[in-house]
Scaffold this motif. Structure first.
Motif, PDB file in Angstrom:
ATOM      1  N   TYR A 142     -11.037 111.996 -42.760  1.00  0.00           N
ATOM      2  CA  TYR A 142     -10.952 110.571 -43.111  1.00  0.00           C
ATOM      3  C   TYR A 142     -10.178 109.817 -42.028  1.00  0.00           C
ATOM      4  O   TYR A 142      -9.126 110.287 -41.575  1.00  0.00           O
ATOM      5  N   LEU A 190      -6.544 114.088 -47.330  1.00  0.00           N
ATOM      6  CA  LEU A 190      -6.424 112.774 -47.974  1.00  0.00           C
ATOM      7  C   LEU A 190      -5.702 112.878 -49.313  1.00  0.00           C
ATOM      8  O   LEU A 190      -4.911 111.999 -49.665  1.00  0.00           O
ATOM      9  N   VAL A 235      -9.283 102.493 -45.528  1.00  0.00           N
ATOM     10  CA  VAL A 235     -10.122 103.649 -45.181  1.00  0.00           C
ATOM     11  C   VAL A 235     -11.242 103.133 -44.272  1.00  0.00           C
ATOM     12  O   VAL A 235     -12.141 102.412 -44.715  1.00  0.00           O
ATOM     13  N   LYS A 238     -15.339 107.586 -43.667  1.00  0.00           N
ATOM     14  CA  LYS A 238     -15.318 108.712 -44.603  1.00  0.00           C
ATOM     15  C   LYS A 238     -16.309 109.765 -44.134  1.00  0.00           C
ATOM     16  O   LYS A 238     -17.365 109.418 -43.609  1.00  0.00           O
TER      17      LYS A 238
END
Length: 272
Positions: A142, A190, A235, A238
């Motif tokens: 991530y 994460l 974020v 991903k």
């Protein structure tokens, strides 16, 4: 003759209006909520509270599935509601729906923010505010953008009212912030990074736990700091969705699937 013809047409229109008007004007009023269905929102196992709300979506019709309308939705929740701790009431967590199972939306971490009133309460005159933005990558792929924030503090025995840091000191502190966050986050997944965010708390002006404490310790050699915390997290990227890893975050769902599998195996053994 024209006047007589106009009157005749007007009378015909009035009669048509009294009879019901145009075709299709008397349509049945259907409650829009009859076409909707509710889904429970499930938080990852890193939080104490697993079901944090419900969401509504239009029922599946033909090729248009309800699950397509749910996936990708982002929900903002106060961290105090997820951790049952009032010390985290100044943080807001964003959770995105990654998968739908039965009547539950399985969510994953999508971001973090701090309430405006908390930031305003920390800003004071005669102190220097230091901010930075760091792009870091976790051990499971991530990419996060982390925004730390810090304020200068008075030295022991200081008599001056002002407590300003020089521009060279500010640049050094930002560099320390970047190095510390890169070293800390790159070693963790994460799930563990989110745990660190929940552990970070302010006791007076001192930061306890989480990444804020590590940043304050590293930068204190340059200038004494106070109220050091992670203000915001985004974020950016991903990895490809892995259903197995998502199910590990949602232990309840994994437990249900395991029970179903074990029951099927037991039934097969009895038949054999």
């Amino acid at each position: 003759r024209r006047v007589h013809g106009d009157c005749k047409m007007a009378k015909q229109q009035q009669r048509a209006a009294t009879k019901g008007g145009k075709k299709g004007s008397k349509r049945k009023v259907i409650d829009p909520f009859l076409r909707k269905e509710w889904y429970a929102l499930k938080a990852p196992s890193t939080f104490d509270v697993r079901t944090f709300g419900h969401t509504i979506v239009t029922k599946s019709q033909g090729t248009k599935l309800a699950t397509d309308g749910l996936k990708g939705r982002v929900y903002e929740v106060n961290m105090a509601d997820l951790t049952r701790s009032e010390e985290n009431n100044f943080r807001k967590v964003k959770l995105s729906c990654e998968e739908v199972k039965n009547s539950a939306c399985l969510t994953d971490f999508h971001g973090l923010d701090t309430t405006r009133d908390k930031i305003c309460s920390l800003i004071r005159k005669r102190f220097t505010l230091i901010e930075a933005s760091v792009d870091v990558k976790t051990a499971d792929g991530y990419t996060l953008r982390v925004f730390p924030i810090a304020f200068t503090a008075r030295r022991v025995g200081q008599h001056s009212e002002t407590c300003y840091a020089q521009s060279a000191q500010i640049r050094t502190i930002r560099k320390k912030m970047t190095e510390t966050l890169n070293n800390e986050v790159s070693k963790l997944t994460l799930r563990n990074v989110v745990k660190k965010f929940t552990e970070e708390k302010l006791q007076g002006t001192k930061t306890v736990g989480g990444f804020g404490q590590a940043v304050a310790k590293a930068a204190s050699t340059v200038f004494p700091l106070q109220n050091v915390l992670i203000r915001k997290v985004k974020v950016l990227k991903k990895p490809k969705l892995d259903i197995v890893k998502l199910m590990e975050l949602h232990n309840d769902s994994v437990g249900e699937s395991r029970n179903v599998v074990s029951e099927n195996e037991a039934a097969k053994n009895l038949v054999a």
